[in-house]
Enzyme design. Structure first.
Site, PDB file in Angstrom:
ATOM      1  N   GLY A  85       0.822  -1.197   0.000  1.00  0.00           N
ATOM      2  CA  GLY A  85       0.000   0.000   0.000  1.00  0.00           C
ATOM      3  C   GLY A  85       0.858   1.250   0.000  1.00  0.00           C
ATOM      4  CB  CYS A  86       0.168   4.685  -1.164  1.00  0.00           C
ATOM      5  SG  CYS A  86      -1.532   4.850  -0.585  1.00  0.00           S
ATOM      6  CE1 TYR A  87      -1.785   8.063   3.887  1.00  0.00           C
ATOM      7  CE2 TYR A  87      -3.579   6.494   3.662  1.00  0.00           C
ATOM      8  CZ  TYR A  87      -3.140   7.802   3.703  1.00  0.00           C
ATOM      9  OH  TYR A  87      -4.034   8.841   3.585  1.00  0.00           O
ATOM     10  CB  ALA A 111       5.015   6.909   2.476  1.00  0.00           C
TER      11      ALA A 111
END
Lengths: 348, 348, 348, 348
Positions: free
Chosen positions: D153-155, D158
């Site tokens: 996932g993106c979160y 990051a």
């Protein structure tokens, strides 16, 4: 005074709720929503302040049904509904309340023009004659006596305000080229893919150029009324553009002037048209939309270039272009000061 | 091949840095900044990737001085400097390198027009004759042999691309009304109050209407070249608008067609003009600016309405409107494929 | 009542002008600008409406000088000036008018903390004791009697409002982790490159993390006052972020609760703290900043997760975070209803 | 090499189309859309350039059906589909092609955690063991041999990138407090009212605080893998926020360090973890999201404050947070340089 709002959950409905909540002459508001009647107002719209609570206590501070609103026998009904649907939903209120319709259902008087613009017969042809076109500064006398007011479109309001003083004086020759930019709220609060943040941020585009936008017919109608030409001979061209702002509309109109029209005559035409109009200002610099945001103002600047004149006008499409002008029309209709309940200050 | 960039810290300079960093024919880049020479490139612009490091190692991966750049004897010099300053800073490179000037210093050929637009004499009148106007699709032959290329303005590029095919064929009658919208980066990277985020978000406005914008003179010059009329008789009117996007430009042009011009002839005019031009597309729907963002494309759509035609064109003002076209011009000048090193895909 | 505004051309000054223009108790406004005294108000700020004209007629509807404002002997002076400059410019008004200072000059009571935060001695240490910290809901009694009110910073207002009820009850254990997002207007109206539209649109970033932001000292001071711990032992960490909105601030605070604190106790703490505070709402869903835009409200939501609690609060940094709270403080000081002259409705 | 894209019309699908169109190792692309198969690619997405035409000629430059894609026997399949649907649509490709799944269907290994996060059983529990979690920098060896890659996932991407080097070294004590901001494209291209431009411009808000967001489980899983603690004992708290940008994600993580951890050790931990990772940079200043926009980079900055450390990381949620990392994983899987086909330069 009691006010009914039909279609309260759209942007223009929400602005009406705010304006009426602050309006000193309105004591009761009946906010109708057919889809979420019963839902507390503050749950749907947590931006609302407490003044709404006192005025909506008849409905338990919640959206109400159409039936409840009909029973309430409001003095004034604001219809913030889609065109072709509005006339029908308003039916129970005709004859009972003053109806201010923000849709297009009563704006276009000519049947074939209406069909061209909206794809079908006007929904209530019987009422077209008595419906007053609510461009407030131009139809005050009729509005005073109206029981049905067809609130103008946002593009026509922003386009006609700078144009009509010149048209009425016969100063304009040849074609009128209107280019307009609208904030996204002009498209309403519809869950459509092309209105998503990611589709609209950092992009602009033209749409419906020439004479293909419905509002072009509305502008042509009002221009024709003043020129005496048939609408089909109108040479108003109108190209709208979408820009990534929420509220705001800027219109740039390019006209050719008849020979011999002086700057002084132009200035005088505007002065004569608007000196007693608190919401129209002829401003000394080209306006931007933020200076009218949240207000009912239309700021106009004109620029002469030989026999050409360029008209730059700005409004907030949700205020002067919709709900603000609707309240102004109510003020005129009921004999209040035109400014009552309408905010004055644009954005810093 | 060695490339020099003058004025690297502005937006067009930064785009040039990115484009040349990816360009397969460029092996060395000399990024000049008179104000911050010596500052590491990645400190100033942390968005740069590693490809820049190899190509700028001669300068220690830092901005270099003008003297260093002159010594480097670049094959090509891109001047991304303010007008009136550019011609002067470029002086050491004339005769030594191919100079592609992104300022206005060499665009306007007529002295009095230049003075009208820029308030003073052209800085290097001696070079005006040899400077080739770098509207790539219209001057390829000359560009191939040019030692000095006057890269067009962003508004002229976006306006002339849809207009010249019709003008050249003699299809256009009467006035040409151009309305344009530009992203804020068109104003450059200047610390001015009116360009602050808070001054530009959620607002739009027109500026410099009619014939008062400098780019109007540039457009008129190129139109006059094709009509054979004197520029002072030109009837091109141009009104730009600022819109809250960073990059992107959309132009809507309204023209009257001469009697008898058919749709097929219009389509053919565009085809003839651009069928071998990889960066111009005639598209079947009105384009938005995001579809060309970050690319060197100009997408054009036309819409006929009786004897009126509406031309909608979009570019990225920093790419096709500035640095992209500059690289395209370099490609043409040095015999590379026009597409070399230029990105193809617009925003999702 | 007569009001003076110092620093009228900044964003907080412009908001003050709008609020006071609508405030029923204010009859005269003296808008000072040292840089453009004499310039007509509507020329500088065409968003202003006509109500401003009546109230500023003493100044000829123009910005006035400091001397003119001193002569006017205003009842209240709003200083919307940079810190370290404000105390000095306000000097002539001390003892004459109630001064509401929107800068940081009188907020920090401890000298070494002030020096740490602002790099020099407090400009008027003699007045620190009498200056009342104007966090309206927490210092009403003192504000009623104050002659000098230190209006809080925007971040402290948005951070302390949800935090103090829990801190005051001794419910919070361990560190307080505050993460905040601010609109760009929080940085003021300065022509700086890093505040340009093109630098701020479509980007976000953290800055001054941990304890390095000045407002962290201000938050720690107020927290220490309630915990009784020395400020240097404070374990409040504060990391602000810039987000591309003009106005608005959202704060997310993560705390650990002492064992045994129940949800009912938390709810009761908030109720006790704010039930008589018209501008603080404990809301049932996580708020967004638009719902308080243009209002003096702080909307707070809390979320329990085991022994952790997450506090989400929103304000408009120019209203409750600056000019709105300043007017609220004036209302309290002069015995008006706290709501007087302050708008209620957030954005649609 | 032949590539299939499932779910091509979403934002991540469109980015994949652009990346693969430019990827030198990909010769054929099969862009599947179940809803609009047959529609020309350039009609749906006029931002696409011509490189797409050559590579998609097998499908007639149009979206194709799932059946066509299965027949094509692609070497690699990118599934850009909603979770819970993806595993099912991918079924025909398992065993035939390398599948890189951008949904959550194969990310969470523990059944009860999956159920907690996604409300039902994992759709293909039989494949969970062989699915490699595609956080490229941490699982390269496994990715090299994988037939099914669960793209993170993106979160989590990051958040984990700055966190894992410290966690892996055992430097972190106590709770990890993560606050994240995401651009709106993270929510996908769904016609939902709360994602409209008018609902998202000029507003920010938190959502799903604490441990209530699905991605919190994914982060906790990967942290637990390195700490050896059971996931239910994890003390990672994660609060996401929506900000009005299209693409971009910024994460601010607050950790407590174990006593005695030196700055040099921290620097060394990052160096050891990422010195051979072309897409991770430890940068000397707090990054903003624009510097990684359109790239596969994650830029990380850390700030020490006593025993606290603050980690600031930025990615483009559509690139390193989704499609970029998917292509990076393809590069690793097929033995290409990790950088192949991925753009380097962030926004100017």
């Amino acid at each position: 005074m009691k006010a009914v709002i039909l279609g309260t959950t759209g942007y223009t409905g929400q602005v009406l709720l705010r304006l009426l909540s602050n309006h000193p002459k309105i004591t009761r508001i009946y906010p109708v929503s057919s889809s979420i009647a019963g839902t507390p107002l503050l749950e749907f719209d947590p931006g609302l302040g407490n003044a709404i609570l006192e005025k909506t206590k008849d409905c338990g501070n919640a959206f109400c049904t159409l039936d409840q609103a009909v029973e309430a026998q409001g003095d004034v009904v604001f219809a913030a509904l889609p065109h072709l649907k509005s006339a029908q939903v308003c039916a129970p209120f005709f004859g009972q309340s003053v109806v201010i319709d923000l849709s297009a259902d009563f704006r276009i008087k000519d049947h074939s023009t209406f069909i061209k613009a909206y794809g079908q017969e006007p929904p209530r042809p019987d009422l077209l004659a008595e419906a007053v076109y609510g461009l407030a500064e131009w139809n005050r006398d009729q509005i005073t006596k109206a029981s049905l007011i067809a609130n103008p479109g946002c593009y026509p309001t922003a386009s006609l305000t700078p144009l009509l003083p010149l048209i009425s004086q016969g100063y304009v020759a040849g074609d009128v080229i209107i280019n307009a930019m609208s904030g996204i709220s002009g498209a309403g609060r519809k869950a459509k893919e092309n209105l998503l943040f990611c589709e609209r941020t950092e992009t602009v585009n033209a749409y419906s150029p020439g004479t293909s936008h419905r509002h072009c017919q509305e502008i042509q109608q009002e221009v024709s009324l003043r020129t005496g030409k048939a609408q089909q001979d109108s040479t108003v061209y109108f190209t709208p553009h979408l820009v990534p702002i929420k509220q705001g509309m800027a219109v740039t109109t390019t006209c050719q002037l008849n020979p011999g029209v002086s700057d002084a005559e132009i200035a005088q035409a505007y002065k004569a048209a608007y000196q007693d109009s608190p919401w129209i200002r002829i401003v000394p610099a080209i306006p931007d939309t933020s200076q009218v945001r949240g207000t009912n103002r239309c700021d106009v600047h004109w620029h002469r270039d030989g026999d050409r004149i360029f008209l730059m006008s700005v409004i907030d499409n949700l205020y002067k272009g919709a709900s603000g002008q609707a309240v102004q029309n109510m003020n005129i209709r009921f004999g209040f000061d035109e400014r009552t309940g309408l905010p004055e200050h644009g954005e810093v």
